[in-house]
Structures are given as structure tokens and as C-alpha cells.
Design a protein around this motif. Structure first.
Motif, PDB file in Angstrom:
ATOM      1  N   MET A   1       6.336 -12.037   6.000  1.00  0.00           N
ATOM      2  CA  MET A   1       6.368 -10.766   5.305  1.00  0.00           C
ATOM      3  C   MET A   1       5.391 -10.817   4.130  1.00  0.00           C
ATOM      4  N   TYR A   2       4.620  -9.765   3.980  1.00  0.00           N
ATOM      5  CA  TYR A   2       3.688  -9.666   2.849  1.00  0.00           C
ATOM      6  C   TYR A   2       4.492  -9.616   1.557  1.00  0.00           C
ATOM      7  N   ASP A   3       4.024 -10.324   0.512  1.00  0.00           N
ATOM      8  CA  ASP A   3       4.781 -10.448  -0.724  1.00  0.00           C
ATOM      9  C   ASP A   3       5.027  -9.112  -1.411  1.00  0.00           C
ATOM     10  N   GLY A   4       4.102  -8.146  -1.259  1.00  0.00           N
ATOM     11  CA  GLY A   4       4.331  -6.822  -1.822  1.00  0.00           C
ATOM     12  C   GLY A   4       5.578  -6.200  -1.212  1.00  0.00           C
ATOM     13  N   ASP A   5       5.727  -6.351   0.099  1.00  0.00           N
ATOM     14  CA  ASP A   5       6.925  -5.861   0.780  1.00  0.00           C
ATOM     15  C   ASP A   5       8.143  -6.658   0.346  1.00  0.00           C
ATOM     16  N   ARG A   6       7.971  -7.942   0.162  1.00  0.00           N
ATOM     17  CA  ARG A   6       9.079  -8.795  -0.276  1.00  0.00           C
ATOM     18  C   ARG A   6       9.563  -8.370  -1.657  1.00  0.00           C
ATOM     19  N   PHE A   7       8.634  -8.027  -2.542  1.00  0.00           N
ATOM     20  CA  PHE A   7       9.032  -7.551  -3.860  1.00  0.00           C
ATOM     21  C   PHE A   7       9.872  -6.290  -3.742  1.00  0.00           C
ATOM     22  N   LEU A   8       9.461  -5.364  -2.894  1.00  0.00           N
ATOM     23  CA  LEU A   8      10.210  -4.114  -2.742  1.00  0.00           C
ATOM     24  C   LEU A   8      11.605  -4.353  -2.182  1.00  0.00           C
ATOM     25  N   VAL A   9      11.727  -5.337  -1.294  1.00  0.00           N
ATOM     26  CA  VAL A   9      13.046  -5.669  -0.749  1.00  0.00           C
ATOM     27  C   VAL A   9      13.938  -6.267  -1.841  1.00  0.00           C
ATOM     28  N   VAL A  10      13.396  -7.207  -2.615  1.00  0.00           N
ATOM     29  CA  VAL A  10      14.167  -7.805  -3.716  1.00  0.00           C
ATOM     30  C   VAL A  10      14.519  -6.744  -4.747  1.00  0.00           C
ATOM     31  N   ARG A  11      13.576  -5.877  -5.071  1.00  0.00           N
ATOM     32  CA  ARG A  11      13.816  -4.792  -6.033  1.00  0.00           C
ATOM     33  C   ARG A  11      14.947  -3.891  -5.560  1.00  0.00           C
TER      34      ARG A  11
END
Length: 129
Positions: A1-11
Motif C-alpha cells: 500500500m502506498y504510504d499516502g493511502d496508509r496515512f489516510l487509513v490510520v487517520r
């Protein structure tokens, strides 16, 4: 998973926890606090309970970091005698987040921040002489 997407999931998982804590503590903090920090364009989501007490998830390039800031206390005066010990300074700790970060791990980090924030006034009273 791209980290930008990972940030949105964690957010998406972390933000409801932060809002619940902010709502609960709204009448127990100094005016203007707690502050829920939510800026997905800048890659940060977190909470500040008071100056020097905050927890955030930040996007740093291609990785995510957990940024914890607490005010260090001075230990008991008797144990610090004879050496300098600077208390009252914020201490910032940055840790890379695991790919398999769970909701429980996020709650635990938030609980650690709350514990440090609740404990701080007690320690100040102990160490003043």
C-alpha cells in the motif's frame, strides 16, 4: 500500500479516538485546549492536550511516524542533588509506525499521553522544595 493511502487509513481510524478524548477533556484543560490536529494535506493528525503534551501521526516522506511530546519532570529533589537535572522541558520522541498498526496500539499510545498529562501536576508538587 502506498504510504499516502496508509496515512489516510490510520487517520480514519485515529481521528474518532482523538475527538472522543478532546470532547471528554474539554472542560478539564486550559482555555484553548485540547486541540485536535487534522491536516491531511500536510500529512498530520493528532492531539495537543496542553503546551508540551501532544501525540501525532505524521507522514515523513515515504514513511509514517508517531510523534510523542511530553514535558519532562524533575525527579525527587533528594535523588537529583549534586547534578543538574533540567525539568519542565518538552521531550519529543519519534518512532516509525509498523505496517500492521492496530487500533489497540493507537489507543495505547493515546493512553500513555493521557497518563503523562494526568501525572505531571503530581510530580511537580513532589519535586518542589
Amino acid at each position: 500500500m502506498y504510504d499516502g493511502d496508509r496515512f489516510l487509513v490510520v487517520r480514519q481510524r485515529f481521528l474518532p479516538m482523538l475527538r472522543a478524548v478532546a470532547e471528554e477533556l474539554a472542560d478539564r484543560t486550559v482555555p484553548g485546549y485540547p486541540i485536535v490536529i487534522d491536516d491531511p494535506e500536510q500529512g498530520i493528525v493528532g492531539i495537543a492536550l496542553a503546551p508540551g503534551f501532544s501525540l501525532a501521526v505524521e507522514r515523513q516522506g515515504d514513511r509514517l511516524q508517531l510523534v510523542r511530546q511530553v514535558v519532562q519532570h524533575r525527579t525527587l529533589v533528594h535523588t537529583a542533588a549534586g547534578r543538574e537535572w533540567f525539568g519542565g522541558q518538552p521531550r519529543e520522541v519519534r518512532e516509525d509506525l509498523d505496517l500492521d498498526l492496530t487500533d489497540v496500539a493507537l489507543r495505547d499510545e493515546l493512553a500513555r499521553l493521557l497518563a503523562a498529562w494526568h501525572k505531571h501536576p503530581l510530580i511537580i508538587r513532589q519535586s518542589d522544595s
